[in-house]
Design a protein around this motif. Structure first.
Motif, short mmCIF file in Angstrom:
data_model
loop_
_atom_site.label_atom_id
_atom_site.label_comp_id
_atom_site.label_asym_id
_atom_site.label_seq_id
_atom_site.Cartn_x
_atom_site.Cartn_y
_atom_site.Cartn_z
N GLY A 112 0.80 -1.22 0.00
CA GLY A 112 0.00 0.00 0.00
C GLY A 112 0.84 1.27 0.00
O GLY A 112 1.94 1.31 0.56
N ALA A 114 0.21 5.73 0.31
CA ALA A 114 -0.77 6.78 0.63
C ALA A 114 -0.08 8.12 0.77
O ALA A 114 1.07 8.20 1.20
CB ALA A 114 -1.52 6.42 1.90
N ARG A 138 -4.68 7.13 -2.28
CA ARG A 138 -4.28 5.82 -1.76
C ARG A 138 -4.40 4.77 -2.85
O ARG A 138 -5.38 4.76 -3.61
CB ARG A 138 -5.18 5.39 -0.58
CG ARG A 138 -5.04 6.22 0.68
CD ARG A 138 -5.91 5.66 1.80
NE ARG A 138 -7.32 5.65 1.44
CZ ARG A 138 -8.11 4.57 1.47
NH1 ARG A 138 -7.60 3.38 1.81
NH2 ARG A 138 -9.39 4.67 1.16
#
Length: 320
Positions: A112, A114, A138
Motif C-alpha cells: 500500500g 498513501a 491511496r
C-alpha cells in the motif's frame, strides 16, 4: 562454462527446480536473501544454468512444449511407444509450472501507498513501470509472475507502464477496470465518478458489469459516472492532465468550486463561499501548486472575488 558443460543434459529434477526458481523470482516477495539462495543453487551444478535458461525460454515461448524443443521430446520421437508417456510427463510439468505460478500469485500480499494533504509520491515498480501519486490519494500494488494489479482506492495517479505481453497491467478504480496497452495515463477516483485520461498509447476500459472493454486512445478522456455508466469520450490536453505531477495546476474554464477543491488537496486550508453564486465562476490559467498566496492574488485580479484568509480558512466574497 566449458563446452562439455554447455552440452550436458540436465535432469528432470533440475528442470523442475529451475521452474520453481523461475516462478519464485517473478514475485515481489523475492528479496535479496532469496536471490542469493538462487545464485547458490545456480552455481551448485554445471547443468543448473542450462535448466534455468530452458525454463526462461519456455516461458517466453510455450510453443516448444507442443513441438518438442526439449531433449526428452526429441528422445520420445525416436522411442516410439514411450512418446505418449514423455508427453504426459511434460503436460504434468507444464501444469506444475502454471499451478506454482497461481499459487505464488495468491500468496503475494499487496503493497500500500498513501499521501496526505500537500504530499505527492513517486513509486518505481520492479517491472520498470512508475506511478506518480497525487495528494490525498491511496492505492495498493500487487505484482506477481502472471499479473500486475493496481487498486486505486482514493485520489489520483499517473501511470507510466512498461509493456509486457504476457503480464497485463490493470488498474481497478471503483467499479472500472483500466487495462494498459502500452501507455501513459492518469486515473482519478472521486466520490461521484472515475475519470481516465490517456496521455500516450491506449487503454481498455471495462466497467464491472460489462464483458468486453472499450478502447480509449491518446489525447482523450472518459469517465464512469455514479450510476456505473461510461460517458462519452472527450478530447483532453495531455499537458494539462499531468501538470500536477510537475508541480502545477492548469485550469481551463473550470468552475471555482472545483478549483478550490483541488487546492484543498495541496494545502491545509478550507475555502468558504460567502456567496454561493461565486462557486459557478470559471477560472483559466496555470498556477504553481506550492504557492497559495500568489494564487489568491491572481484570483482577485482575474475574477470579481475578494479572498480573506483567517488562519486555515479562506473566505471568498463577491467584490463590489
Amino acid at each position: 562454462m566449458s563446452a562439455n558443460a554447455r552440452q550436458a543434459r540436465f535432469s528432470s529434477r533440475s528442470f523442475k527446480q529451475a521452474v520453481t526458481w523461475f516462478v519464485a523470482l517473478q514475485s515481489q516477495d523475492c528479496d535479496a536473501a532469496k536471490r542469493a539462495e538462487f545464485q547458490h543453487w545456480l552455481e551448485r551444478h554445471a547443468t543448473h544454468p542450462l535448466a534455468y535458461a530452458e525454463a526462461e525460454r519456455l516461458w517466453g515461448n510455450l510453443d516448444p512444449l507442443k513441438s518438442g524443443g526439449l531433449a526428452e521430446v526429441r528422445a520420445a520421437r525416436q522411442a516410439g511407444p514411450q512418446k505418449a508417456s514423455v508427453r504426459a510427463a511434460l503436460s504434468v510439468l507444464l501444469a506444475a509450472l502454471l499451478g506454482a505460478g497461481w499459487w505464488l500469485d495468491y500468496r503475494v500480499e499487496p503493497v500500500g501507498y498513501a499521501t496526505d494533504v500537500g504530499q505527492r509520491q513517486s513509486i518505481r515498480l520492479a517491472d520498470g513501470s512508475s506511478i506518480e501519486l497525487n495528494a490525498v490519494s491511496r492505492l495498493s500494488v500487487k505484482l506477481s509472475w502472471c499479473r500486475r494489479s493496481i487498486n486505486l482506492l482514493e485520489g489520483e495517479a499517473l501511470f507510466n507502464v512498461a509493456h509486457e505481453t504476457l503480464r497485463p497491467f490493470t488498474v481497478q478504480a471503483d467499479g472500472l477496470q483500466i487495462r494498459d496497452i502500452g501507455t501513459r495515463f492518469t486515473v482519478r477516483a472521486r466520490a461521484d465518478a472515475v475519470r481516465v485520461a490517456v496521455l500516450e498509447g491506449e487503454v481498455s476500459l471495462k466497467p464491472e458489469h460489462d464483458w468486453l472493454g472499450q478502447s480509449l486512445t491518446a489525447g482523450h478522456s472518459r469517465q464512469l459516472d455514479s450510476s456505473r455508466q461510461l460517458q462519452a469520450i472527450e478530447t483532453s490536453d495531455s499537458e494539462r492532465e499531468a501538470s500536477w505531477a510537475d508541480g502545477r495546476l492548469v485550469f481551463d474554464h473550470t468552475p471555482l468550486a472545483e478549483v478550490v477543491a483541488e487546492l484543498e488537496r495541496h494545502h491545509p486550508v478550507r475555502f468558504v463561499f460567502a456567496d454561493p453564486a461565486l462557486a459557478r465562476q470559471t477560472l483559466s490559467g496555470s498556477f504553481e501548486i506550492a504557492d497559495l498566496q500568489p494564487f489568491l492574488r491572481a484570483l482577485e485580479t482575474m475574477l470579481p472575488v475578494r479572498a480573506v484568509r483567517k488562519k486555515q480558512t479562506v473566505v471568498l466574497l463577491a467584490r463590489r
